[in-house]
Design an enzyme around this catalytic site. Structure first.
Site, PDB file in Angstrom:
ATOM      1  N   LYS A  94      -6.160 -12.165  19.035  1.00 47.97           N
ATOM      2  CA  LYS A  94      -6.794 -11.192  19.396  1.00 47.97           C
ATOM      3  C   LYS A  94      -7.630 -11.519  20.789  1.00 47.97           C
ATOM      4  O   LYS A  94      -7.834 -10.455  21.400  1.00 47.97           O
ATOM      5  CB  LYS A  94      -7.648 -10.574  18.212  1.00 47.97           C
ATOM      6  N   ASN A 119      -0.418  -1.041  18.221  1.00 46.25           N
ATOM      7  CA  ASN A 119      -1.366  -0.975  17.046  1.00 46.25           C
ATOM      8  C   ASN A 119      -0.559  -2.117  15.893  1.00 46.25           C
ATOM      9  O   ASN A 119      -1.394  -2.569  15.221  1.00 46.25           O
ATOM     10  CB  ASN A 119      -1.137   0.421  16.152  1.00 46.25           C
ATOM     11  N   ASP A 162      10.888  -3.520  14.862  1.00 47.39           N
ATOM     12  CA  ASP A 162      10.184  -4.498  14.573  1.00 47.39           C
ATOM     13  C   ASP A 162       9.830  -5.380  16.030  1.00 47.39           C
ATOM     14  O   ASP A 162      10.536  -5.738  16.836  1.00 47.39           O
ATOM     15  CB  ASP A 162      11.295  -5.486  13.796  1.00 47.39           C
ATOM     16  N   VAL A 195     -12.366  -2.982   8.483  1.00 45.84           N
ATOM     17  CA  VAL A 195     -11.686  -1.813   8.315  1.00 45.84           C
ATOM     18  C   VAL A 195     -10.815  -2.009   6.924  1.00 45.84           C
ATOM     19  O   VAL A 195     -10.246  -2.577   6.922  1.00 45.84           O
ATOM     20  CB  VAL A 195     -10.897  -1.150   9.220  1.00 45.84           C
ATOM     21  N   ILE A 245       3.361   5.188  18.870  1.00 48.47           N
ATOM     22  CA  ILE A 245       2.597   4.452  18.059  1.00 48.47           C
ATOM     23  C   ILE A 245       3.648   3.501  17.356  1.00 48.47           C
ATOM     24  O   ILE A 245       4.366   3.771  16.553  1.00 48.47           O
ATOM     25  CB  ILE A 245       1.864   5.549  17.025  1.00 48.47           C
ATOM     26  N   TYR A 295      -5.262 -16.107  14.460  1.00 52.60           N
ATOM     27  CA  TYR A 295      -5.519 -14.650  14.331  1.00 52.60           C
ATOM     28  C   TYR A 295      -6.755 -14.391  15.538  1.00 52.60           C
ATOM     29  O   TYR A 295      -6.564 -13.472  16.289  1.00 52.60           O
ATOM     30  CB  TYR A 295      -6.376 -14.297  13.025  1.00 52.60           C
TER      31      TYR A 295
END
Length: 268
Positions: free
Chosen positions: A170, A100, A74, A199, A17, A166
C-alpha cells in the site's frame, strides 16, 4: 445526497471498477448509480461472476436507464486484463478507473510469511493496479480526460508489525499514485488516492483465510466504517468540477487514530 449538480456531472459517464463484486467496489457501483439517478454506465470486473450478475440485476431493476457491462477479471493475470478490456463495448469507453481490487493476507512476521500470501498481495495490490492503469491510461490520454482513483490504506502511511508485505504494497500504491499525478500534470486527467482506515467488509475474513471469528475480533468493541462510507467519498471526489482534484484522502472512523490506535468500548 449528492444533489442535482453531481447528477449532471455524472450523466453518461462510464465508470470502470475492479473488485466490483463486493465490499467497497460494490458500494461504489451502487453509489454512482444513486448519485446519477441511473444515468450512468458501469463496467464491473471481478472473479465472482455470480455476484456481478446479481448486482447488475439489482441496479437495473432500480434504475431502468442504467447501462451495465460486467465481465470476468483477475487483475493478477495480465491476459485476463487484456481480455476484459477488449470485451468492453465501444459505447462504454471508460472515463473513470477505480483500482479497488486489493487484499491483505495473514498477520505473520517476516521470516514466516508464506509464499502464497506474499505473491497474493504483491500481484493484486501492486502488479494488478499497475497493469490496469497502463491498460486504461492510453484511452484517457487520447481523450485528455478521466479520473484514476486508487484505493490505498492507512497501512501505506503508517506501517505496523505483522503487516510488512501489506503495508509495503500500500505504500507502493501511494508512491505510484503520486508519481502518476506528476506525470499527468499537463493533462485534464485527475489522479485521486483514497486511504481508508478500519472498514468492516470481507477484508478481514480474507486476511484470516476465512476465519470469521478472528475477523470479527478485529472490530470487537469498535464502530468501524462501512463500505458505503468510502464509496461516498470516492463519488464525491469524482463529481467535483474538472479543475478540482481531491488528490489525497485519509479516512478514519471516529475512534481510530492509526492502524494500531483504536478505542475499544469496555466489555460489560
Amino acid at each position: 445526497m449528492f444533489g442535482k449538480k453531481a447528477a449532471e456531472r455524472l450523466a453518461n459517464r462510464s465508470i470502470l471498477i475492479t473488485g466490483g463484486s463486493s465490499g467497497i467496489g460494490k458500494a461504489v457501483a451502487e453509489t454512482f448509480a444513486s448519485a446519477s439517478n441511473g444515468q450512468i454506465k458501469l463496467i464491473l470486473g471481478a472473479r465472482r461472476q455470480d455476484r456481478l450478475t446479481q448486482l447488475s440485476d439489482e441496479l437495473k431493476a432500480k434504475y431502468p436507464n442504467i447501462k451495465i457491462h460486467h465481465d470476468f477479471l483477475d487483475v493478477t493475470v495480465k491476459s485476463s486484463i487484456a481480455k476484459f478490456i477488449s470485451n468492453i463495448p465501444q459505447d462504454f469507453e471508460p472515463d473513470c478507473l477505480l483500482n479497488n481490487a486489493g487484499k491483505a493476507l495473514g498477520r505473520s512476521e517476516v521470516g514466516s510469511i508464506t509464499d502464497e500470501d506474499i505473491s497474493g498481495m504483491i500481484e493484486t495490490n501492486i502488479t494488478g493496479l499497475v497493469n490496469m492503469t497502463q491498460a486504461i491510461l492510453p484511452i484517457f490520454k487520447k481523450n485528455n480526460k478521466g479520473d484514476i482513483v486508487n484505493i490505498g490504506s492507512v497501512a501505506g502511511r503508517m506501517p505496523y508489525a505483522q503487516g510488512s508485505v501489506y503495508c509495503g504494497s500500500k505504500s507502493f500504491v501511494s508512491s505510484f499514485t503520486g508519481a502518476l499525478r506528476r506525470e499527468l500534470i499537463s493533462t485534464q486527467i485527475r489522479v485521486i488516492e483514497v486511504d481508508p482506515g478500519a472498514v468492516n467488509t470481507e477484508f478481514s475474513t480474507v486476511r484470516f483465510h476465512g476465519d470469521k471469528n478472528q475477523a470479527d475480533a478485529t472490530y470487537e468493541g469498535q464502530t468501524p466504517l462501512v463500505a458505503e462510507d468510502i464509496a461516498e467519498i470516492i463519488v464525491f471526489a469524482c463529481t467535483r468540477k474538472e479543475n478540482t482534484v481531491i488528490a489525497d484522502t485519509l479516512v478514519f472512523p471516529n475512534g481510530q487514530a492509526s492502524p494500531i490506535h483504536h478505542y475499544r468500548k469496555p466489555k460489560e
